[in-house]
Design a protein around this motif. Structure first.
Motif, mmCIF file in Angstrom:
data_model
loop_
_atom_site.group_PDB
_atom_site.id
_atom_site.type_symbol
_atom_site.label_atom_id
_atom_site.label_comp_id
_atom_site.label_asym_id
_atom_site.label_seq_id
_atom_site.Cartn_x
_atom_site.Cartn_y
_atom_site.Cartn_z
ATOM 1 N N ALA A 111 0.833 -1.209 0.000
ATOM 2 C CA ALA A 111 0.000 0.000 0.000
ATOM 3 C C ALA A 111 0.867 1.258 0.000
ATOM 4 C CB ALA A 111 -0.934 -0.007 1.208
ATOM 5 N N ASP A 112 1.938 1.251 0.806
ATOM 6 C CA ASP A 112 2.860 2.391 0.817
ATOM 7 C C ASP A 112 3.501 2.590 -0.552
ATOM 8 O OD1 ASP A 112 2.307 2.791 3.478
ATOM 9 O OD2 ASP A 112 4.167 1.894 4.213
ATOM 10 N N ALA A 113 3.907 1.480 -1.159
ATOM 11 C CA ALA A 113 4.559 1.557 -2.467
ATOM 12 C C ALA A 113 3.583 2.052 -3.537
ATOM 13 C CB ALA A 113 5.122 0.193 -2.851
ATOM 14 N N ALA A 114 2.347 1.574 -3.503
ATOM 15 C CA ALA A 114 1.358 2.000 -4.501
ATOM 16 C C ALA A 114 1.029 3.476 -4.345
ATOM 17 C CB ALA A 114 0.086 1.163 -4.373
ATOM 18 N N ARG A 115 0.892 3.930 -3.127
ATOM 19 C CA ARG A 115 0.609 5.352 -2.900
ATOM 20 C C ARG A 115 1.775 6.217 -3.362
ATOM 21 N NH1 ARG A 115 -2.100 9.483 -3.521
ATOM 22 N NH2 ARG A 115 -1.835 11.115 -1.985
ATOM 23 N N THR A 116 2.977 5.788 -3.063
ATOM 24 C CA THR A 116 4.159 6.535 -3.487
ATOM 25 C C THR A 116 4.258 6.571 -5.008
ATOM 26 O OG1 THR A 116 5.302 5.916 -1.463
ATOM 27 C CG2 THR A 116 6.661 6.684 -3.266
ATOM 28 N N ALA A 117 3.986 5.451 -5.659
ATOM 29 C CA ALA A 117 4.041 5.405 -7.127
ATOM 30 C C ALA A 117 2.957 6.281 -7.747
ATOM 31 C CB ALA A 117 3.894 3.973 -7.613
ATOM 32 N N SER A 118 1.791 6.361 -7.109
ATOM 33 C CA SER A 118 0.687 7.117 -7.703
ATOM 34 C C SER A 118 0.899 8.630 -7.656
ATOM 35 C CB SER A 118 -0.632 6.768 -7.006
ATOM 36 O OG SER A 118 -0.668 7.321 -5.705
ATOM 37 N N ILE A 119 1.787 9.116 -6.802
ATOM 38 C CA ILE A 119 2.026 10.562 -6.759
ATOM 39 C C ILE A 119 3.266 10.970 -7.555
ATOM 40 C CG2 ILE A 119 0.795 10.904 -4.589
ATOM 41 C CD1 ILE A 119 3.452 10.957 -3.141
ATOM 42 N N SER A 120 3.883 9.993 -8.215
ATOM 43 C CA SER A 120 5.035 10.299 -9.068
ATOM 44 C C SER A 120 4.557 10.865 -10.400
ATOM 45 C CB SER A 120 5.864 9.045 -9.318
ATOM 46 O OG SER A 120 6.373 8.547 -8.104
ATOM 47 N N ARG A 121 5.432 11.613 -11.061
ATOM 48 C CA ARG A 121 5.058 12.222 -12.350
ATOM 49 C C ARG A 121 5.436 11.353 -13.551
ATOM 50 N NH1 ARG A 121 2.567 17.241 -12.336
ATOM 51 N NH2 ARG A 121 2.982 18.365 -10.422
ATOM 52 N N THR A 122 6.442 10.492 -13.393
ATOM 53 C CA THR A 122 6.869 9.649 -14.508
ATOM 54 C C THR A 122 6.848 8.186 -14.098
ATOM 55 O OG1 THR A 122 9.212 9.689 -13.916
ATOM 56 C CG2 THR A 122 8.420 11.471 -15.342
ATOM 57 N N ALA A 123 6.786 7.329 -15.103
ATOM 58 C CA ALA A 123 6.772 5.892 -14.839
ATOM 59 C C ALA A 123 8.081 5.433 -14.208
ATOM 60 C CB ALA A 123 6.506 5.132 -16.136
ATOM 61 N N ALA A 124 9.195 5.983 -14.672
ATOM 62 C CA ALA A 124 10.501 5.586 -14.126
ATOM 63 C C ALA A 124 10.625 5.984 -12.652
ATOM 64 C CB ALA A 124 11.627 6.223 -14.937
#
Length: 154
Positions: free
Chosen positions: A58-71
């Motif tokens: 859940a922490d990882a998904a939330r962190t990924a969802s607020i990123s601007r790029t896929a990388a």
């Protein structure tokens, strides 16, 4: 011989025949009880590890969802998952973080989600339960929505 003496004598002979039965019962019962307790501990460890893994995903998904790029989503999700597992004290021998970044290629205005799967291999060999392998692999998948109107780069 009076009846009271005969009863005591008969009872005395019976108890001599039961000598050692408590030791045999203990030899059978104690290992079975120890195995039962070990299985309870195994269940508790597995449940605790799965809960920690769900939280890390859940922490990882939330962190990924607020990123601007896929990388950057992939990098930040991996770091967040590993930090979460470390903070919760789950010692995995092998951690794999798989981030589904396909949502970053969709146009702005479309509802999308980013998914993260965290896989952890943890050791249970110290329990020494016969027939149980020395490690278990647990997997947790969580999705988090991307902001519909936020700019994103694949």
């Amino acid at each position: 011989m009076n009846p009271l003496t005969r009863t005591i004598a008969v009872c005395g002979r019976r108890t001599r025949g039961d000598r050692g039965s408590a030791a045999i019962e203990a030899a059978v019962g104690v290992p079975a009880f120890a195995l039962f307790v070990s299985l309870i501990i195994l269940g508790g460890r597995t449940a605790t590890a799965h809960q920690a893994l769900e939280s890390a995903a859940a922490d990882a998904a939330r962190t990924a969802s607020i990123s601007r790029t896929a990388a950057s989503a992939t990098e930040s999700a991996r770091a967040a998952a590993e930090a979460s597992l470390e903070n919760q004290g789950l010692r995995c021998t092998d951690v794999d973080v798989n981030v589904d970044t396909a949502a970053f290629s969709r146009s702005v205005g479309v509802d999308t989600t980013v998914g993260v799967t965290v896989t952890c291999k943890f050791t249970i060999a110290d329990l020494g339960i016969p027939g149980v392998p020395g490690s278990r692999v647990l997997r947790a998948t969580v999705t988090s929505p991307l902001d519909t109107w936020r700019e994103r780069t694949p």
